[in-house]
Structure formats: structure tokens, C-alpha cells
Design a protein around this motif. Structure first.
Motif, PDB file in Angstrom:
ATOM      1  N   GLU A  95      34.170 -72.036  -7.449  1.00 30.33           N
ATOM      2  CA  GLU A  95      35.606 -73.096  -7.034  1.00 30.33           C
ATOM      3  C   GLU A  95      35.842 -73.208  -8.408  1.00 30.33           C
ATOM      4  OE1 GLU A  95      35.639 -76.756  -5.646  1.00 30.33           O
ATOM      5  OE2 GLU A  95      33.082 -76.531  -4.361  1.00 30.33           O
ATOM      6  N   LEU A  96      37.553 -72.399  -8.469  1.00 25.59           N
ATOM      7  CA  LEU A  96      38.178 -72.635  -9.578  1.00 25.59           C
ATOM      8  C   LEU A  96      39.099 -73.693 -10.376  1.00 25.59           C
ATOM      9  CD1 LEU A  96      39.377 -68.821  -8.552  1.00 25.59           C
ATOM     10  CD2 LEU A  96      37.481 -69.336  -9.802  1.00 25.59           C
ATOM     11  N   GLU A  97      38.802 -74.625  -9.618  1.00 29.71           N
ATOM     12  CA  GLU A  97      39.780 -75.690 -10.335  1.00 29.71           C
ATOM     13  C   GLU A  97      39.404 -75.880 -11.948  1.00 29.71           C
ATOM     14  OE1 GLU A  97      42.847 -78.088 -10.386  1.00 29.71           O
ATOM     15  OE2 GLU A  97      42.173 -76.570  -8.457  1.00 29.71           O
ATOM     16  N   GLU A  98      40.628 -76.143 -12.990  1.00 36.28           N
ATOM     17  CA  GLU A  98      40.104 -76.691 -14.117  1.00 36.28           C
ATOM     18  C   GLU A  98      40.342 -77.645 -14.320  1.00 36.28           C
ATOM     19  OE1 GLU A  98      40.326 -74.157 -17.475  1.00 36.28           O
ATOM     20  OE2 GLU A  98      39.863 -71.992 -16.096  1.00 36.28           O
ATOM     21  N   ALA A  99      41.544 -77.707 -13.232  1.00 37.26           N
ATOM     22  CA  ALA A  99      42.226 -79.905 -13.830  1.00 37.26           C
ATOM     23  C   ALA A  99      41.297 -80.434 -13.299  1.00 37.26           C
ATOM     24  CB  ALA A  99      44.133 -79.485 -13.343  1.00 37.26           C
ATOM     25  N   GLY A 100      41.497 -81.380 -14.233  1.00 34.18           N
ATOM     26  CA  GLY A 100      40.743 -83.225 -13.968  1.00 34.18           C
ATOM     27  C   GLY A 100      39.015 -82.782 -13.982  1.00 34.18           C
ATOM     28  N   ARG A 101      38.162 -81.384 -15.190  1.00 34.79           N
ATOM     29  CA  ARG A 101      37.094 -81.200 -15.179  1.00 34.79           C
ATOM     30  C   ARG A 101      37.052 -82.521 -16.184  1.00 34.79           C
ATOM     31  NH1 ARG A 101      36.282 -75.608 -18.271  1.00 34.79           N
ATOM     32  NH2 ARG A 101      38.470 -76.773 -19.671  1.00 34.79           N
ATOM     33  N   GLY A 102      37.941 -82.493 -17.676  1.00 38.09           N
ATOM     34  CA  GLY A 102      37.913 -83.032 -18.373  1.00 38.09           C
ATOM     35  C   GLY A 102      36.179 -84.164 -18.490  1.00 38.09           C
ATOM     36  N   LEU A 103      37.042 -85.382 -18.303  1.00 39.06           N
ATOM     37  CA  LEU A 103      35.901 -86.552 -18.886  1.00 39.06           C
ATOM     38  C   LEU A 103      34.174 -85.583 -18.305  1.00 39.06           C
ATOM     39  CD1 LEU A 103      37.398 -90.059 -19.309  1.00 39.06           C
ATOM     40  CD2 LEU A 103      36.427 -88.303 -20.931  1.00 39.06           C
ATOM     41  N   GLY A 104      34.462 -85.182 -16.365  1.00 39.28           N
ATOM     42  CA  GLY A 104      33.679 -84.908 -16.392  1.00 39.28           C
ATOM     43  C   GLY A 104      32.878 -83.792 -17.113  1.00 39.28           C
ATOM     44  N   LEU A 105      32.657 -83.120 -18.029  1.00 43.28           N
ATOM     45  CA  LEU A 105      32.713 -82.632 -18.684  1.00 43.28           C
ATOM     46  C   LEU A 105      31.897 -82.867 -19.723  1.00 43.28           C
ATOM     47  CD1 LEU A 105      34.502 -78.935 -19.133  1.00 43.28           C
ATOM     48  CD2 LEU A 105      32.365 -78.713 -19.235  1.00 43.28           C
ATOM     49  N   VAL A 106      32.533 -84.376 -20.528  1.00 38.26           N
ATOM     50  CA  VAL A 106      31.867 -85.114 -21.108  1.00 38.26           C
ATOM     51  C   VAL A 106      31.038 -86.087 -20.540  1.00 38.26           C
ATOM     52  CG1 VAL A 106      32.771 -87.263 -22.318  1.00 38.26           C
ATOM     53  CG2 VAL A 106      34.091 -85.109 -22.481  1.00 38.26           C
ATOM     54  N   VAL A 107      31.045 -86.688 -19.569  1.00 39.77           N
ATOM     55  CA  VAL A 107      29.862 -86.573 -19.078  1.00 39.77           C
ATOM     56  C   VAL A 107      28.001 -86.128 -18.937  1.00 39.77           C
ATOM     57  CG1 VAL A 107      28.930 -88.135 -16.679  1.00 39.77           C
ATOM     58  CG2 VAL A 107      31.341 -88.900 -18.093  1.00 39.77           C
ATOM     59  N   ALA A 108      28.489 -84.679 -18.463  1.00 36.40           N
ATOM     60  CA  ALA A 108      27.314 -83.486 -18.447  1.00 36.40           C
ATOM     61  C   ALA A 108      27.203 -83.186 -19.921  1.00 36.40           C
ATOM     62  CB  ALA A 108      28.062 -82.648 -17.590  1.00 36.40           C
ATOM     63  N   CYS A 109      27.945 -83.348 -21.195  1.00 37.40           N
ATOM     64  CA  CYS A 109      27.907 -82.872 -22.015  1.00 37.40           C
ATOM     65  C   CYS A 109      26.972 -83.192 -23.663  1.00 37.40           C
ATOM     66  CB  CYS A 109      29.094 -81.065 -22.252  1.00 37.40           C
ATOM     67  SG  CYS A 109      28.745 -80.548 -21.605  1.00 37.40           S
ATOM     68  N   ALA A 110      27.740 -85.089 -22.964  1.00 34.14           N
ATOM     69  CA  ALA A 110      27.248 -85.564 -24.315  1.00 34.14           C
ATOM     70  C   ALA A 110      26.270 -86.464 -23.910  1.00 34.14           C
ATOM     71  CB  ALA A 110      28.844 -86.492 -24.043  1.00 34.14           C
ATOM     72  N   ASP A 111      25.479 -87.015 -24.646  1.00 35.37           N
ATOM     73  CA  ASP A 111      25.009 -87.859 -24.943  1.00 35.37           C
ATOM     74  C   ASP A 111      24.914 -89.631 -24.792  1.00 35.37           C
ATOM     75  OD1 ASP A 111      22.535 -86.105 -25.738  1.00 35.37           O
ATOM     76  OD2 ASP A 111      23.482 -86.174 -28.299  1.00 35.37           O
ATOM     77  N   CYS A 112      26.009 -89.770 -24.669  1.00 37.93           N
ATOM     78  CA  CYS A 112      27.049 -90.911 -23.863  1.00 37.93           C
ATOM     79  C   CYS A 112      28.681 -90.650 -24.551  1.00 37.93           C
ATOM     80  CB  CYS A 112      26.678 -92.043 -24.987  1.00 37.93           C
ATOM     81  SG  CYS A 112      26.704 -92.497 -26.228  1.00 37.93           S
ATOM     82  N   TRP A 113      29.449 -91.541 -24.097  1.00 37.03           N
ATOM     83  CA  TRP A 113      30.756 -91.497 -24.069  1.00 37.03           C
ATOM     84  C   TRP A 113      30.472 -92.903 -23.225  1.00 37.03           C
ATOM     85  CZ3 TRP A 113      35.231 -92.536 -20.892  1.00 37.03           C
ATOM     86  CH2 TRP A 113      34.533 -92.871 -19.451  1.00 37.03           C
TER      87      TRP A 113
END
Length: 135
Positions: A95-113
């Protein structure tokens, strides 16, 4: 006890500031011997700063610090005091959608947010932040 430090980069409401923040963060982490965190930290900072610049009209700031516990804290301040949009699940492969991914990436990559109200420049606003274990 780990070395502690705290940097803040004040930025205009300009998408070019995302690149300035990424490169500044890379330099900070490299100079403090945390090269293992650089790629993930850059991705997280870019997403946080991009959201701050895209979704508000005022100035913004990137803050990065290392706590006494050795955690690297990355936060983006903006002039909207309201909570950020809830994180969206990351898209499936292909899926090529990039918009709206920001906090999803933060949740996936950070230890907490999280986020917290905070005033800067005489304006009400908020910090959206995340943490990475420096180990």
C-alpha cells in the motif's frame, strides 16, 4: 550515570525545517556517541516535526535530551494546544499511502510516546514526544 544534555532547535513553520531538524539531530547523537540510535531517531523526529509544521500555523521547536536514566527523549512543540490525532495503524506492504502514517510510525518505533500541553514563544501549544532507550 549517563551524561545528560538538552538541545532545542526553534524552527519556522516551513517544511524545509524537517530536514534541518533531521540533520541537527544526527549531529547531536553522533557527537554524543549514540550512532546506533541515529536512523530511528531521525525518522521519529522527522515525523513529529512534520506534523507540527503541517498541522499548525505558528512556529515550532524540536527538543532532544538525554535523561539521567539514559533515555533519549525527542519532542516536537507546536502552537496547537489540542491533542494530536490518534495514531493510525501502519499500512500493509504494497500500500502506497504515506499520509497519516506519522504517529503510527512513532508508536511502532519508539519505546513510548505521549503528548503534553506546553507554552513557548508566548503561545499555548503542546509537545508530542517519544523516547528511545540508549542502552
Amino acid at each position: 550515570m549517563p551524561e545528560t544534555w538538552d538541545y532545542t532547535v526553534y524552527i519556522p513553520n516551513d517544511l524545509r525545517a524537517v530536514t534541518v531538524c533531521r540533520r541537527t539531530l544526527r549531529l547531536i547523537l553522533t557527537l554524543h556517541g549514540l550512532t546506533g540510535l541515529v536512523d530511528t531517531a531521525e525518522l521519529l523526529a522527522a515525523e513529529l516535526v512534520s506534523n507540527a509544521v503541517r498541522h499548525t500555523k505558528g512556529p515550532a521547536a524540536l527538543r532532544v535530551r538525554r535523561t539521567v536514566e539514559g533515555v533519549v527523549w525527542i519532542g516536537a512543540w507546536d502552537t496547537d494546544p489540542g491533542p494530536p490525532e490518534p495514531p493510525q495503524p501502519l499500512q500493509q506492504e504494497g500500500e502506497l499511502e504515506e499520509a497519516g502514517r506519522g504517529l503510527g510510525l512513532v508508536v511502532a518505533c519508539a519505546d513510548c510516546w505521549g503528548w503534553q500541553p506546553s507554552a513557548r514563544f508566548g503561545n499555548r501549544g503542546k509537545y508530542v514526544w517519544c523516547e528511545l532507550e540508549a542502552a
